[in-house]
Scaffold this active site. Structure first.
Site, short mmCIF file in Angstrom:
data_model
loop_
_atom_site.label_atom_id
_atom_site.label_comp_id
_atom_site.label_asym_id
_atom_site.label_seq_id
_atom_site.Cartn_x
_atom_site.Cartn_y
_atom_site.Cartn_z
N HIS A 126 -12.90 -3.62 3.71
CA HIS A 126 -11.45 -3.83 3.82
C HIS A 126 -10.90 -3.29 5.16
O HIS A 126 -10.32 -4.04 5.92
CB HIS A 126 -10.73 -3.17 2.64
N GLU B 93 -17.90 12.04 22.53
CA GLU B 93 -16.63 12.68 22.19
C GLU B 93 -16.15 12.44 20.76
O GLU B 93 -15.11 12.96 20.37
CB GLU B 93 -15.57 12.30 23.22
N GLU C 139 0.82 -1.22 0.00
CA GLU C 139 0.00 0.00 0.00
C GLU C 139 0.86 1.27 0.00
O GLU C 139 0.37 2.35 0.35
CB GLU C 139 -0.95 0.01 1.22
N HIS D 66 -2.82 2.26 8.37
CA HIS D 66 -3.90 1.46 7.79
C HIS D 66 -4.05 0.17 8.58
O HIS D 66 -3.06 -0.44 8.97
CB HIS D 66 -3.59 1.15 6.32
N HIS E 7 -7.33 -3.13 9.83
CA HIS E 7 -8.59 -3.82 9.53
C HIS E 7 -9.43 -4.01 10.80
O HIS E 7 -9.66 -5.15 11.21
CB HIS E 7 -8.29 -5.20 8.93
P1 13P Z 1 1.03 -5.46 3.14
O1 13P Z 1 1.46 -6.72 3.85
O2 13P Z 1 1.57 -5.37 1.74
O3 13P Z 1 1.34 -4.23 3.98
O4 13P Z 1 -0.54 -5.53 2.95
C1 13P Z 1 -1.40 -5.61 4.04
C2 13P Z 1 -2.69 -4.92 3.79
O5 13P Z 1 -3.39 -4.62 4.74
C3 13P Z 1 -3.10 -4.61 2.40
O6 13P Z 1 -4.17 -3.70 2.38
ZN ZN Z 2 -5.38 -3.77 4.24
#
Ligand code: 13P
Ligand code: ZN
Length: 271
Positions: free
Chosen positions: A210, A169, A116, A139, A141
């Site tokens: 995602h 809040e 990413e 980033h 999940h």
């Molecule tokens: P990477 O292992 O390449 O960082 O990918 C993980 C991920 O969350 C892709 O969106």
């Molecule tokens: Zn991801």
């Protein structure tokens, strides 16, 4: 040269990704983080002329030439970072052509930065243009935000208003709201460009089905944004199927904004 493993930015980064893992946000290799470093500080730990190898990025980032980033590796597990940072993390400098990354430290098994990287670098460029103090793109999940993208309208105003109402809040933490991208293929320049575009108006961007991106001037700010949004989504997922007896009104959200001196995203409250 000082030992880079003791550098405050390295210690903070490793603690943060470990914490992300223990929050359950980063299964397997899920998630990635990049931190813009201060070159003067970095070069007390590393020789700026020792480039281990150069890696093409596949995109052009002229605004970032000469800037250095500590970044997680592709395919690497957050749970392992604290035990082997030099393998799971890397420090790269965007080369003079704007299209290559010069590896200065890390990725010692021959690895490379996260898939990413386009979304990270393009988001850094946009956020730096808005706030010169910006430093972090994160980033991950988180479960409840992800779940919410299956059952809630993806309209970003409606998505944000729902989350603002879940914890008083939230308005204080993310008055700029959360922008939302529909499902797209990850790891591409296209999703990178789309994410960066969304970063023009908010520090949080959800990727439907995602995960989420958070940005900030330091690791705590990006982490705290995601933590708060995810907690709000957890409340939503606990109550969405139940009859609601009372909630926070838009007028009350405005009272919170006024009390804490923040400005809700223009036109997003119905007053
Ligand atoms: P990477 O292992 O390449 O960082 O990918 C993980 C991920 O969350 C892709 O969106
Ligand atoms: Zn991801």
């Amino acid at each position: 040269m000082n030992n880079i493993q003791n550098a405050p930015f390295m210690v903070d980064f490793i603690r943060t990704v470990t914490n992300m893992y223990t929050h359950g946000w980063d299964e397997r290799n899920g998630g990635n983080v990049s931190l813009l470093l201060e070159n003067d500080e970095l070069y007390t730990y590393l020789d700026q002329d020792s480039v281990i190898r150069t890696i093409p990025t596949g995109f052009d980032a002229p605004e970032l030439i000469g800037k250095c980033f500590l970044v997680t590796g592709t395919g690497k597990y957050f749970k392992n970072v604290q035990y082997d940072p030099e393998n799971n993390l890397g420090i790269v400098r965007i080369g003079k052509d704007g299209k290559t990354a010069e590896l200065l430290w890390g990725f010692c098994d021959g690895g490379r930065f996260t898939s990413e990287f386009p979304a990270h670098m393009m988001s850094h460029t946009i956020r730096l243009g808005i706030d010169p103090e910006h430093r972090v793109v994160m980033h991950c999940h988180p479960c409840n935000l992800l779940a919410m993208t299956f059952i809630h309208d993806l309209d970003e105003r409606e998505f944000t208003r729902t989350l603002w109402r879940m914890i008083t809040e939230c308005m204080v933490v993310f008055p700029d709201g959360i922008n939302v991208l529909p499902w797209m293929l990850c790891g591409t320049n296209e999703i990178g460009l789309a994410t960066a575009e969304k970063m023009k108006t908010a520090r949080l961007v959800v990727w439907a089905q995602h995960g989420i991106y958070g940005t900030g001037k330091d690791l705590d700010e990006a982490f705290g944004l995601i933590e708060t949004a995810e907690k709000a989504a957890e409340v939503y997922m606990k109550i969405a199927h139940l009859p609601i007896k009372q909630s926070i009104t838009d007028k009350e959200l405005q009272i919170v904004a006024d009390a804490f001196g923040v400005k809700a995203r223009e036109g997003w409250l119905e007053l």
